[in-house]
Design a protein around this motif. Structure first.
Motif, PDB file in Angstrom:
ATOM      1  N   MET A   1     -16.159   2.900  72.921  1.00  0.00           N
ATOM      2  CA  MET A   1     -16.842   2.599  73.804  1.00  0.00           C
ATOM      3  C   MET A   1     -16.072   1.354  74.821  1.00  0.00           C
ATOM      4  O   MET A   1     -15.940   1.454  75.292  1.00  0.00           O
ATOM      5  CB  MET A   1     -18.316   2.272  74.398  1.00  0.00           C
ATOM      6  CG  MET A   1     -19.422   2.908  73.476  1.00  0.00           C
ATOM      7  SD  MET A   1     -20.980   2.629  73.674  1.00  0.00           S
ATOM      8  CE  MET A   1     -21.012   2.199  75.327  1.00  0.00           C
ATOM      9  N   GLN A   2     -15.494   1.247  73.631  1.00  0.00           N
ATOM     10  CA  GLN A   2     -14.448  -0.322  74.041  1.00  0.00           C
ATOM     11  C   GLN A   2     -13.003   0.758  74.572  1.00  0.00           C
ATOM     12  O   GLN A   2     -12.330  -0.035  75.393  1.00  0.00           O
ATOM     13  CB  GLN A   2     -13.467  -1.075  72.870  1.00  0.00           C
ATOM     14  CG  GLN A   2     -15.020  -2.448  72.339  1.00  0.00           C
ATOM     15  CD  GLN A   2     -16.052  -2.618  72.821  1.00  0.00           C
ATOM     16  OE1 GLN A   2     -15.462  -3.475  74.038  1.00  0.00           O
ATOM     17  NE2 GLN A   2     -17.492  -2.312  72.904  1.00  0.00           N
ATOM     18  N   ASN A   3     -12.756   1.684  73.975  1.00  0.00           N
ATOM     19  CA  ASN A   3     -11.460   2.347  74.726  1.00  0.00           C
ATOM     20  C   ASN A   3     -11.913   3.376  76.134  1.00  0.00           C
ATOM     21  O   ASN A   3     -10.848   3.539  76.050  1.00  0.00           O
ATOM     22  CB  ASN A   3     -10.769   3.914  73.805  1.00  0.00           C
ATOM     23  CG  ASN A   3     -11.193   2.347  72.240  1.00  0.00           C
ATOM     24  OD1 ASN A   3     -10.499   1.266  72.772  1.00  0.00           O
ATOM     25  ND2 ASN A   3     -11.520   3.359  71.280  1.00  0.00           N
ATOM     26  N   TRP A   4     -12.811   3.266  76.493  1.00  0.00           N
ATOM     27  CA  TRP A   4     -13.163   4.200  77.709  1.00  0.00           C
ATOM     28  C   TRP A   4     -13.058   3.072  78.816  1.00  0.00           C
ATOM     29  O   TRP A   4     -13.318   1.931  78.999  1.00  0.00           O
ATOM     30  CB  TRP A   4     -14.540   4.587  77.370  1.00  0.00           C
ATOM     31  CG  TRP A   4     -15.160   5.029  76.290  1.00  0.00           C
ATOM     32  CD1 TRP A   4     -14.937   6.484  75.593  1.00  0.00           C
ATOM     33  CD2 TRP A   4     -16.349   5.555  76.061  1.00  0.00           C
ATOM     34  NE1 TRP A   4     -15.462   6.402  74.590  1.00  0.00           N
ATOM     35  CE2 TRP A   4     -16.526   6.782  74.660  1.00  0.00           C
ATOM     36  CE3 TRP A   4     -17.995   5.418  76.860  1.00  0.00           C
ATOM     37  CZ2 TRP A   4     -17.252   7.234  74.277  1.00  0.00           C
ATOM     38  CZ3 TRP A   4     -18.732   6.137  75.738  1.00  0.00           C
ATOM     39  CH2 TRP A   4     -19.005   7.146  74.714  1.00  0.00           C
ATOM     40  N   GLU A   5     -13.088   3.854  79.788  1.00  0.00           N
ATOM     41  CA  GLU A   5     -12.744   3.212  81.170  1.00  0.00           C
ATOM     42  C   GLU A   5     -14.346   3.806  82.131  1.00  0.00           C
ATOM     43  O   GLU A   5     -14.463   4.963  82.504  1.00  0.00           O
ATOM     44  CB  GLU A   5     -10.928   4.350  82.141  1.00  0.00           C
ATOM     45  CG  GLU A   5     -10.709   2.997  83.160  1.00  0.00           C
ATOM     46  CD  GLU A   5      -9.384   4.032  83.636  1.00  0.00           C
ATOM     47  OE1 GLU A   5      -9.909   5.133  84.548  1.00  0.00           O
ATOM     48  OE2 GLU A   5      -8.802   3.455  83.020  1.00  0.00           O
ATOM     49  N   TYR A   6     -14.284   3.186  82.756  1.00  0.00           N
ATOM     50  CA  TYR A   6     -15.442   3.226  83.314  1.00  0.00           C
ATOM     51  C   TYR A   6     -15.123   2.567  85.432  1.00  0.00           C
ATOM     52  O   TYR A   6     -14.749   2.001  85.548  1.00  0.00           O
ATOM     53  CB  TYR A   6     -16.504   1.833  82.836  1.00  0.00           C
ATOM     54  CG  TYR A   6     -16.807   1.801  81.330  1.00  0.00           C
ATOM     55  CD1 TYR A   6     -17.858   2.581  80.965  1.00  0.00           C
ATOM     56  CD2 TYR A   6     -16.019   1.320  80.950  1.00  0.00           C
ATOM     57  CE1 TYR A   6     -18.216   2.372  80.000  1.00  0.00           C
ATOM     58  CE2 TYR A   6     -16.241   1.570  79.221  1.00  0.00           C
ATOM     59  CZ  TYR A   6     -17.754   2.565  78.684  1.00  0.00           C
ATOM     60  OH  TYR A   6     -17.204   2.133  77.637  1.00  0.00           O
ATOM     61  N   SER A   7     -16.031   3.233  85.860  1.00  0.00           N
ATOM     62  CA  SER A   7     -15.728   3.387  86.867  1.00  0.00           C
ATOM     63  C   SER A   7     -16.853   3.579  88.383  1.00  0.00           C
ATOM     64  O   SER A   7     -17.943   4.298  87.075  1.00  0.00           O
ATOM     65  CB  SER A   7     -14.341   4.476  87.697  1.00  0.00           C
ATOM     66  OG  SER A   7     -15.263   5.952  87.222  1.00  0.00           O
ATOM     67  N   ASN A   8     -17.566   3.537  89.375  1.00  0.00           N
ATOM     68  CA  ASN A   8     -18.121   4.264  89.515  1.00  0.00           C
ATOM     69  C   ASN A   8     -19.930   3.847  89.490  1.00  0.00           C
ATOM     70  O   ASN A   8     -20.449   3.906  89.634  1.00  0.00           O
ATOM     71  CB  ASN A   8     -18.607   5.372  89.886  1.00  0.00           C
ATOM     72  CG  ASN A   8     -17.169   6.403  90.337  1.00  0.00           C
ATOM     73  OD1 ASN A   8     -16.515   6.374  91.730  1.00  0.00           O
ATOM     74  ND2 ASN A   8     -17.016   6.975  89.471  1.00  0.00           N
ATOM     75  N   GLN A   9     -19.683   2.041  89.649  1.00  0.00           N
ATOM     76  CA  GLN A   9     -20.566   1.723  89.063  1.00  0.00           C
ATOM     77  C   GLN A   9     -21.643   1.670  90.577  1.00  0.00           C
ATOM     78  O   GLN A   9     -21.384   1.687  91.172  1.00  0.00           O
ATOM     79  CB  GLN A   9     -20.095   0.367  89.442  1.00  0.00           C
ATOM     80  CG  GLN A   9     -21.607  -1.268  89.314  1.00  0.00           C
ATOM     81  CD  GLN A   9     -20.989  -2.036  88.936  1.00  0.00           C
ATOM     82  OE1 GLN A   9     -19.806  -2.753  88.179  1.00  0.00           O
ATOM     83  NE2 GLN A   9     -21.878  -3.086  89.990  1.00  0.00           N
ATOM     84  N   LYS A  10     -22.218   1.792  89.914  1.00  0.00           N
ATOM     85  CA  LYS A  10     -23.771   1.619  91.233  1.00  0.00           C
ATOM     86  C   LYS A  10     -25.722   1.613  91.036  1.00  0.00           C
ATOM     87  O   LYS A  10     -25.447   1.792  90.081  1.00  0.00           O
ATOM     88  CB  LYS A  10     -24.114   3.496  91.851  1.00  0.00           C
ATOM     89  CG  LYS A  10     -24.180   4.400  91.032  1.00  0.00           C
ATOM     90  CD  LYS A  10     -24.739   5.438  92.020  1.00  0.00           C
ATOM     91  CE  LYS A  10     -24.501   6.653  91.218  1.00  0.00           C
ATOM     92  NZ  LYS A  10     -24.618   7.963  92.022  1.00  0.00           N
ATOM     93  N   GLY A  11     -26.239   0.756  91.225  1.00  0.00           N
ATOM     94  CA  GLY A  11     -26.946   0.590  90.899  1.00  0.00           C
ATOM     95  C   GLY A  11     -28.342   1.927  91.342  1.00  0.00           C
ATOM     96  O   GLY A  11     -28.073   2.466  92.331  1.00  0.00           O
ATOM     97  N   LEU A  12     -29.529   1.496  90.142  1.00  0.00           N
ATOM     98  CA  LEU A  12     -30.519   3.296  90.485  1.00  0.00           C
ATOM     99  C   LEU A  12     -31.719   2.574  90.546  1.00  0.00           C
ATOM    100  O   LEU A  12     -31.767   1.442  90.554  1.00  0.00           O
ATOM    101  CB  LEU A  12     -30.236   4.058  89.321  1.00  0.00           C
ATOM    102  CG  LEU A  12     -28.777   4.193  88.502  1.00  0.00           C
ATOM    103  CD1 LEU A  12     -29.070   5.873  87.825  1.00  0.00           C
ATOM    104  CD2 LEU A  12     -28.648   5.118  90.196  1.00  0.00           C
ATOM    105  N   SER A  13     -32.333   3.252  91.202  1.00  0.00           N
ATOM    106  CA  SER A  13     -33.775   3.071  91.853  1.00  0.00           C
ATOM    107  C   SER A  13     -34.929   3.016  90.611  1.00  0.00           C
ATOM    108  O   SER A  13     -34.368   3.447  89.600  1.00  0.00           O
ATOM    109  CB  SER A  13     -34.590   4.229  92.356  1.00  0.00           C
ATOM    110  OG  SER A  13     -34.994   5.540  91.670  1.00  0.00           O
ATOM    111  N   LYS A  14     -36.166   2.363  90.571  1.00  0.00           N
ATOM    112  CA  LYS A  14     -36.932   2.318  89.802  1.00  0.00           C
ATOM    113  C   LYS A  14     -38.054   3.541  88.881  1.00  0.00           C
ATOM    114  O   LYS A  14     -38.105   3.696  88.172  1.00  0.00           O
ATOM    115  CB  LYS A  14     -38.792   1.912  90.334  1.00  0.00           C
ATOM    116  CG  LYS A  14     -38.089   0.206  90.435  1.00  0.00           C
ATOM    117  CD  LYS A  14     -38.142  -0.799  89.836  1.00  0.00           C
ATOM    118  CE  LYS A  14     -37.986  -2.548  90.960  1.00  0.00           C
ATOM    119  NZ  LYS A  14     -37.730  -3.364  89.143  1.00  0.00           N
ATOM    120  N   GLN A  15     -37.313   4.787  89.897  1.00  0.00           N
ATOM    121  CA  GLN A  15     -37.705   5.692  89.529  1.00  0.00           C
ATOM    122  C   GLN A  15     -36.593   5.967  88.761  1.00  0.00           C
ATOM    123  O   GLN A  15     -37.185   7.179  87.463  1.00  0.00           O
ATOM    124  CB  GLN A  15     -38.065   7.068  90.498  1.00  0.00           C
ATOM    125  CG  GLN A  15     -38.649   8.379  90.372  1.00  0.00           C
ATOM    126  CD  GLN A  15     -38.177   9.283  91.619  1.00  0.00           C
ATOM    127  OE1 GLN A  15     -38.168   8.521  92.565  1.00  0.00           O
ATOM    128  NE2 GLN A  15     -39.070  10.245  91.187  1.00  0.00           N
TER     129      GLN A  15
END
Length: 444
Positions: free
Chosen positions: A87-101
Motif C-alpha cells: 500500500m505504500q507504493n500506491w497512488e491515492y486520489s479522489n478523496q471524499k467523505g462518505l455518509s453514515k449509511q
C-alpha cells in the motif's frame, strides 16, 4: 642624516617586521593537545543504524478478511506486513467523505467482500498522506483506526476506505495502480487458510473480532543486552561534554543543570526530563507523532521493533510499544524485568519527559508454543465477570508478557489475552482470573 634617509630606514624596518610575522604565520604548527579526547560532534546516536521508515512504526495490529457473514484472520503477521508495504507504493486520489449509511455498509455489510486492517490507536490521515503519494489536499481533522479494501473485479478501480470506528466517519480514496485490485483479490483468495473469527459486541458500537478456536502461540526466551549509560548521555544531551554525573545505589544521574537523565539499573529503566517545560502550547496529533518519530530517528532510539501504540493529545504524549512478530509486548508485574514501552511527553515543541527500556532483545534461545483459550471462552469470561464493563472495552488482543527468568540476562516471553479499556488501562485476563480464584488462567 636627512629626512629622506630616515624615511628609508623606517620603511626597511617595517618591511623586515612584516616579513618576520608573515614567516611565523606560515610556519606555525598549532598544537591540538588540549582538544585531544574531546569529540568534535555534540550528541551521538545510540545506534547509527537504528533508523526507521514511518510505515515500519505505524503498523497494522491485525489483518481480517470478511466474506459475507464469515470472518478470518491469522496471527502470522507476514500477510498484513506484505499488504501494508504494498500500500505504500500506491497512488491515492479522489478523496471524499462518505455518509453514515455508507459507513454501515462498508463496516458491517454482509454482501461486500473486503479486507480490513486494524490499528492500535487512531492515526491522523495527514500522517498516512505524508507516507504515500496522495494527490488531493491533506486533511488534518480526520483520524482513523481501520482501513477497509473492497474486493473488486480486475478492471475496476481499487477503493480504500479509512474508518474511525468510534466517530462512525469514513473517507474514501481511489488507487491509481492497475495491479492493486489483483493484490487484494489474491490475498482474499487465501482466506480459507486462516482461522475463523466471530464478532463480539463490546458495548453498543464496538465490534471486536475473536478467534472461534484455541490459538497456538510461540513462547520465547531472549538474551538481553544492557545499553551503556554513556550512550544515553551522549545521545540525549545536546552538549554531553558539560554533563555532570552523580552515582548512588539506586540510579546513575546525569545533568547539564537544565535537563536530567536518570538510569535505574535494577529496573532496566531510563528517564530523561526537562522540568522547565510545560505543555501549555499543545500541538495536533499529526505534529505530535511526527516530532516523536523524528526524535527517535535522530538519536537512534529504535533499539528493538516498536509500533505506535497511543497518541494522547490531552497530555501531549506518544507511546511506542515493543513488538515481536507484530504482537505487542507488555511487562510482567509478577516477575518484573523492565518496561516495554517508549513514552515521550512534549512541551513547547521540545521533549519534556522521555521514558524507555535500558535494554534490548538480542536473539531468542528457545521456543515452544502455548494454547490460548478460544475467543468464545474469552467472551463467556467477560460476560460472567463483574469486574469488567464490556461497554468500556476498547480492544481485546493477544500480547506477549515479558518477565525475568532465573538467569540475569535472559527474559521469558509468553502469550496472554489482554484487554485495553477506553481510558488506556491494560488488563490481563489471567490476572483477573487469579484474583477471582478461578481455575482457568487463560491458557489451556
Amino acid at each position: 642624516m636627512n629626512k629622506e634617509s630616515i624615511k628609508s630606514a623606517i620603511l626597511v624596518i617595517l618591511v623586515v617586521i612584516s616579513l618576520f610575522f608573515t614567516w611565523n604565520m606560515w610556519s606555525l604548527e598549532p598544537t591540538y593537545e588540549k582538544f585531544e579526547g574531546e569529540t568534535l560532534f555534540e550528541s551521538v546516536p545510540i545506534d547509527d543504524d537504528a533508523q526507521r521508515k514511518m510505515y515500519e512504526v505505524i503498523t497494522p495490529q491485525q489483518l481480517f478478511i470478511h466474506s459475507g457473514n464469515k470472518h478470518y484472520s491469522t496471527i502470522n503477521d507476514s500477510y498484513a506486513k506484505s499488504l501494508w508495504k504494498e500500500m505504500q507504493n500506491w497512488e491515492y486520489s479522489n478523496q471524499k467523505g462518505l455518509s453514515k449509511q455508507d459507513f454501515e455498509e462498508i463496516v458491517s455489510g454482509t454482501n461486500i467482500a473486503r479486507l480490513e486492517l486494524r490499528f492500535f490507536d487512531e492515526i491522523p490521515i495527514e500522517t498516512f498522506q505524508s507516507m504515500v503519494k496522495w494527490k488531493d489536499e491533506t486533511s488534518s481533522l480526520f483520524t482513523f483506526d481501520r482501513i477497509y479494501l473492497r474486493v473488486v473485479e480486475e478492471n475496476e478501480i481499487q477503493k480504500v476506505f479509512f474508518v474511525s470506528a468510534s466517530e462512525k466517519e469514513i473517507v474514501e480514496a481511489s488507487v491509481n495502480n492497475l495491479d492493486a485490485n489483483v493484490f487484494v483479490s489474491d490475498l482474499f483468495s487465501k482466506r480459507e487458510q486462516f482461522q475463523p473469527y466471530f464478532v463480539f459486541q463490546a458495548g453498543e458500537d464496538n465490534e471486536i473480532l475473536l478467534p472461534e478456536n484455541q490459538l497456538k502461540v510461540n513462547n520465547f526466551q531472549y538474551f538481553t543486552e544492557i545499553i551503556d549509560d554513556e550512550k544515553f548521555k551522549d545521545a540525549l544531551f545536546s552538549k554531553p561534554r558539560i554533563v555532570k554525573q552523580d552515582v548512588n545505589s539506586t540510579r546513575n544521574r546525569y545533568t547539564d543543570a537544565t535537563r536530567e537523565l536518570n538510569i535505574y539499573q535494577a529496573q532496566h529503566l531510563v528517564k530523561f526530563a526537562n522540568p522547565t517545560l510545560s505543555i501549555s502550547n499543545s500541538v495536533d496529533a499529526f505534529t505530535l507523532f511526527q516530532q516523536s518519530f523524528n526524535y527517535l530517528n535522530d538519536h537512534g532510539g529504535w533499539t528493538d521493533e516498536y509500533a505506535l501504540f497511543d497518541i494522547n493529545e490531552s497530555v501531549q504524549e506518544v507511546s511506542m510499544i515493543m513488538s515481536i512478530d507484530s504482537i505487542p509486548v507488555i511487562e510482567s508485574m509478577e516477575s518484573k524485568y523492565g518496561p516495554t514501552m517508549i513514552t515521550q511527553r512534549w512541551g513547547q515543541n521540545e521533549i519534556a519527559n522521555y521514558t524507555r527500556p535500558s535494554y534490548q532483545l538480542i536473539h531468542s534461545i528457545s521456543d515452544d508454543s502455548t494454547a490460548l483459550m478460544s475467543g468464545r471462552m474469552v467472551e463467556e469470561f467477560i460476560k460472567n465477570n463483574q469486574q469488567i464493563n464490556a461497554s468500556q472495552i476498547y480492544n481485546i488482543f493477544i500480547a506477549y508478557e515479558l518477565g525475568s527468568s532465573d538467569k540475569e540476562q535472559i527474559v521469558s516471553v509468553s502469550p496472554v489475552w489482554c484487554i485495553k479499556l477506553k481510558d488506556g488501562t491494560l488488563m490481563k485476563i489471567r490476572d483477573i482470573l487469579e484474583q477471582t480464584e478461578g481455575d482457568e488462567n487463560g491458557v489451556e
